[in-house]
Design an enzyme around this catalytic site. Structure first.
Site, mmCIF file in Angstrom:
data_model
loop_
_atom_site.group_PDB
_atom_site.id
_atom_site.type_symbol
_atom_site.label_atom_id
_atom_site.label_comp_id
_atom_site.label_asym_id
_atom_site.label_seq_id
_atom_site.Cartn_x
_atom_site.Cartn_y
_atom_site.Cartn_z
ATOM 1 C CD GLU A 50 38.718 35.593 37.376
ATOM 2 O OE1 GLU A 50 39.016 36.124 38.470
ATOM 3 O OE2 GLU A 50 37.615 35.723 36.829
HETATM 4 ZN ZN LIG Z 1 35.792 39.734 38.495
#
Ligand SMILES: [Zn+2]
Length: 814
Positions: free
Chosen positions: A667
């Site tokens: 992320e």
């Molecule tokens: Zn995502």
């Protein structure tokens, strides 16, 4: 909160009834029970119970607020809860059987219980059990296990402390506090102290941690954690991401993106790279074209639900749907019949009128007429609004053009999209370790395709001058897909920035009116076949087509997901993969899903693999940190299920459990430390480009770090070595464990047999803990070998052969 139950209620009702004010139209059951002919809730046979009747909190649908007031004034115990529902308002009433009968008799719909007497009993039992468990947990000092204790610097050279501790008395009243020193030889507590948070997921205690790393002024060397129950432990603090990487050559070039790019531009860039570097690259067409950045054209007529209808073109908007128009015409003459006329692309509905000339056509009638007319039903379909019966009279409407509501310029194709992988490598014949880097499964994560583009550019443009890059390209087989979900991404760029899913609408007519258009689509990272919502796993919706995590009508229903599976099947040399998302700053690996009941995980990876992941984290996250000093937190590194949540049917689990590919997730977009406010601040999906650029640069570094890990794996021919050490010896039993020279899994036997890959493996001691131990109660000859992630076995032992060159050691018991 519920309104106070009026006292005394029943006599007041009786009084009202006997005055005749409300008896009209009431069913006899109501009159009988409320008049006291039979005690409420009494069993057949007429025996009188001395207990009060059992009450439930029940759902009641009433037509309007006036009905609520009426029930309240009659003395019913109405909760402070109302929700508009089809046909009126849902309220909740504390009611016994007689009340329910009475409400039904008044013509209101009584539904399920929100809370029943058995729920109350269950909640009381649960409360008692928790109190008892807490009391027993608190009876003795707890034992504290330190999972991690690390300090690190992040941007601006601010130092932080991160600690994770597990207590065996994880009750809410047991408070854990961390104190730290201010470096070697300083007093404990001189650096500061902080209270930890209890991390509970899916009802299960995980461990204690800080919600965010704690800023510290100097690097602590030791921490002491104490609990209010009496537990205490002191441990060394290590440095997180302290390993410097090899400096790139002075000619190393980077920074190849200067604006957010839509998928059309991204794939254009990849086509140019393939053309410019034909000896190092090729474009691989993935076989499943997407459904395309395209929609049917639609229009809605009406404002109130009952009198509203909408129409949907049969052709895509760009293929004629957008040319259609519909008019609802009041003929202005009395006693006119409802009719539909089609002239070219103009559809005219002449509404029916009464003898006085008033329009009488309902939404349902107009819908039926449009769908019955061969000429209009050939070009469009009509529906009432969100399943409404459509009994309202429609209003006349001037000719209205249908629209697909798509705003991208014509340069963005409306056709199914050809997704491609850029394959980079000197030897692209399947003989090298393959690495699959893919970005933008989620449309709104605008930084992610830039990460993939930057990585491709760096590999190709540094090939000539940077020896490290040259090695990566010469020795690996790299597949980069910069935008898995181009249709959704185009939609995010031009129509609805927050689009997460693809553009394919799997909703039925009740949810397909154009006002729903930003909620359609499938979450690609929930559409895979391992640990899916269809298998009972948590973190996706199988039933709500409007949900942000709608998993689709079935596993692998979407071309975007099938493309990923095709690629790894087509190129079985792929051993590593990185699924890049945003935002929050995470580095994660399988398992990524559990069943919420009992938090039943997909099988955790074995100890040697987990240790390899942690070692790889250090290398990969140090590479991320290199750009501007961003440290991904240790607390956001680990299995998805330990650090984020359960994501049923995600692609990393598909790759790992179905194909044995190490499937990592990034992320990008770590929180940024605000030194003035002394707190971390989130960056979002689409930060200003200046920030998006930095994220792309640092995580392209991370992707290069992954390639370096893959290369080390490709060239790793060194076997691991291991030692057995006794941990605890007490009368009648001895516990021992193994240590390995590098991340490796140990297979052992205790019965004198030859160890094989089917023998027991040394397991982790627990979640985010290192090696566990083995306990024996008799003198035992332990036989074992270790194997690293590249498959090298200790002493080149052949587990499937006949050799005796495994390790052996006798463990004695007092
Ligand atoms: Zn995502």
């Amino acid at each position: 909160m519920s309104r106070r139950r009026p006292v005394p209620r029943r006599p007041r009702l009786v009084a009202l009834l006997t005055t005749g004010a409300l008896v009209i139209g009431l069913a006899p059951a109501f009159a009988a029970s409320s008049a006291g002919a039979e005690p409420p809730g009494s069993p057949p046979g007429g025996s009188v119970s001395s207990s009060p009747p059992g009450v439930s909190l029940v759902k009641v649908v009433v037509p309007d607020r006036a009905a609520v007031d009426r029930l309240t004034s009659l003395g019913f115990d109405v909760a402070e809860y109302t929700r508009p529902v089809d046909g009126g308002v849902e309220i909740h009433v504390v009611a016994d059987a007689a009340d329910t009968t009475a409400i039904t008799a008044m013509g209101y719909r009584v539904g399920d219980a929100v809370t029943s007497p058995s729920d109350v009993a269950r909640n009381r039992a649960e409360r008692s059990a928790t109190i008892a468990a807490d009391a027993s947990a608190l009876a003795a000092a707890d034992s504290l296990t330190v999972l991690r204790a690390e300090w690190f610097t992040s941007t601006d050279d601010q130092r932080f402390l991160s600690v994770e501790v597990k207590t065996d008395a994880p009750v809410a009243t047991n408070i854990l506090t961390v104190q730290w020193d201010s470096g070697p030889g300083t007093a404990m507590g001189s650096g500061g102290s902080a209270t930890m948070s209890r991390f509970v997921d899916a009802g299960q205690y995980m461990y204690h941690r800080f919600n965010a790393p704690v800023p510290v002024t100097s690097a602590p060397s030791k921490v002491t954690i104490t609990s209010t129950v009496g537990g205490s432990v002191t441990t060394d603090v290590s440095e997180w991401l302290g390993t410097p990487r090899k400096a790139p050559s002075p000619h190393y070039v980077s920074d190849f993106v200067d604006h957010y790019m839509d998928p059309t531009e991204i794939y254009g860039r990849f086509a140019s790279l393939a053309k410019e570097f034909p000896s190092l690259t090729q474009l691989v067409d993935l076989p499943n074209k997407t459904n395309g950045y395209r929609r049917a054209a639609q229009a809605t007529f009406g404002t109130a639900a009952a009198s509203t209808l909408y129409v949907t073109s049969k052709a895509w908007g760009h293929e004629g749907g957008n040319d259609l128009s519909v008019a609802l015409v009041n003929p202005g003459t009395p006693s006119s019949a409802l009719s539909v006329a089609v002239a070219g692309s103009a559809i005219t509905v002449t509404l029916a009128t009464s003898s006085s000339g008033a329009v009488t056509s309902t939404a349902a009638q107009v819908v039926a007429a449009l769908n019955a007319s061969p000429a209009s039903s050939a070009v469009l379909s009509a529906s009432t609004y969100r399943g409404n019966a459509g009994a309202g009279i429609v209003a006349a409407a001037a000719s209205t053009r249908l629209s697909d509501n798509l705003n991208a310029p014509a340069s963005v194709s409306r056709e199914p999209f050809q997704v491609q992988a850029l394959r980079i490598g000197k030897a692209r014949d399947g003989s090298r370790t393959g690495v699959f880097l893919y970005c933008q499964e989620h449309a709104r994560e605008w930084v992610t395709p830039l990460v993939c583009v930057e990585t491709a550019e760096r590999l190709l443009r540094n090939y000539q001058k940077d020896p490290t890059t040259r090695k990566l390209v010469d020795k690996l087989d790299i597949f980069i897909v910069p935008s898995i979900n181009p249709d959704g991404a185009h939609y995010s760029f031009y129509d609805f920035a927050s689009q997460r899913k693809n553009m394919t609408n799997h909703c039925g007519p009740n949810d397909s009116d154009p006002a729903r258009r930003t909620s359609w689509g499938v979450d690609i990272n929930r559409n895979f076949s391992v640990g899916s919502v269809f298998d009972g796993f948590t973190g996706a919706s199988a039933t709500n087509c409007l949900s942000g995590t709608f998993a689709g009508p079935a596993e692998l229903s979407e071309p975007e997901a099938r493309n990923e599976v095709w690629l790894v099947k087509q190129f079985p040399n792929i051993k590593f993969a990185m699924n890049t998302h945003s935002y929050g700053g995470y580095f994660m690996w399988p398992p990524g899903a559990y069943k919420a009941a009992g938090r039943e995980l997909l099988p955790p990876v074995e100890l040697g693999t987990e240790e390899f992941f942690w070692a790889a984290s250090d290398h990969i996250l140090s590479a991320v940190k290199e750009w501007r000093g961003t440290a991904i937190w240790p607390g956001q590194t680990g299995p998805v299920t330990d650090v984020l949540y359960s994501a049923a049917g995600n692609s990393a689990d598909e790759l790992w459990y179905n194909h044995g590919i190490i499937g990592w997730d990034f992320e990008v977009g770590a929180d940024i430390w605000n030194p003035t406010a002394k707190r971390f601040e989130a960056v979002g999906f689409q930060p200003p480009f200046a920030e998006g650029h930095e994220e792309a640069m640092e995580f392209a570094g991370g992707q290069i770090g992954i390639l370096e890990v893959a290369l080390a794996h490709e060239t790793d021919s060194k076997p691991p070595s291991s030692t057995l050490s006794v941990e605890k010896q007490q009368p009648g039993s001895t516990s021992f464990t193994f240590a390995t020279s590098e991340p490796a899994t140990v297979y052992y036997t205790l019965d004198g047999s030859r160890p094989t890959l089917a023998s027991p493996k040394l397991a982790p001691a627990g979640l985010r803990e290192g090696a566990g131990s083995v306990t024996v109660t008799d003198r035992t000859e332990v036989r074992w070998f270790s194997v690293d992630i590249a498959g090298n076995t200790e002493s080149r032992y052949r587990p499937d052969g006949n050799g005796q060159n495994y390790r052996r050691q006798v463990v004695t018991v007092q």
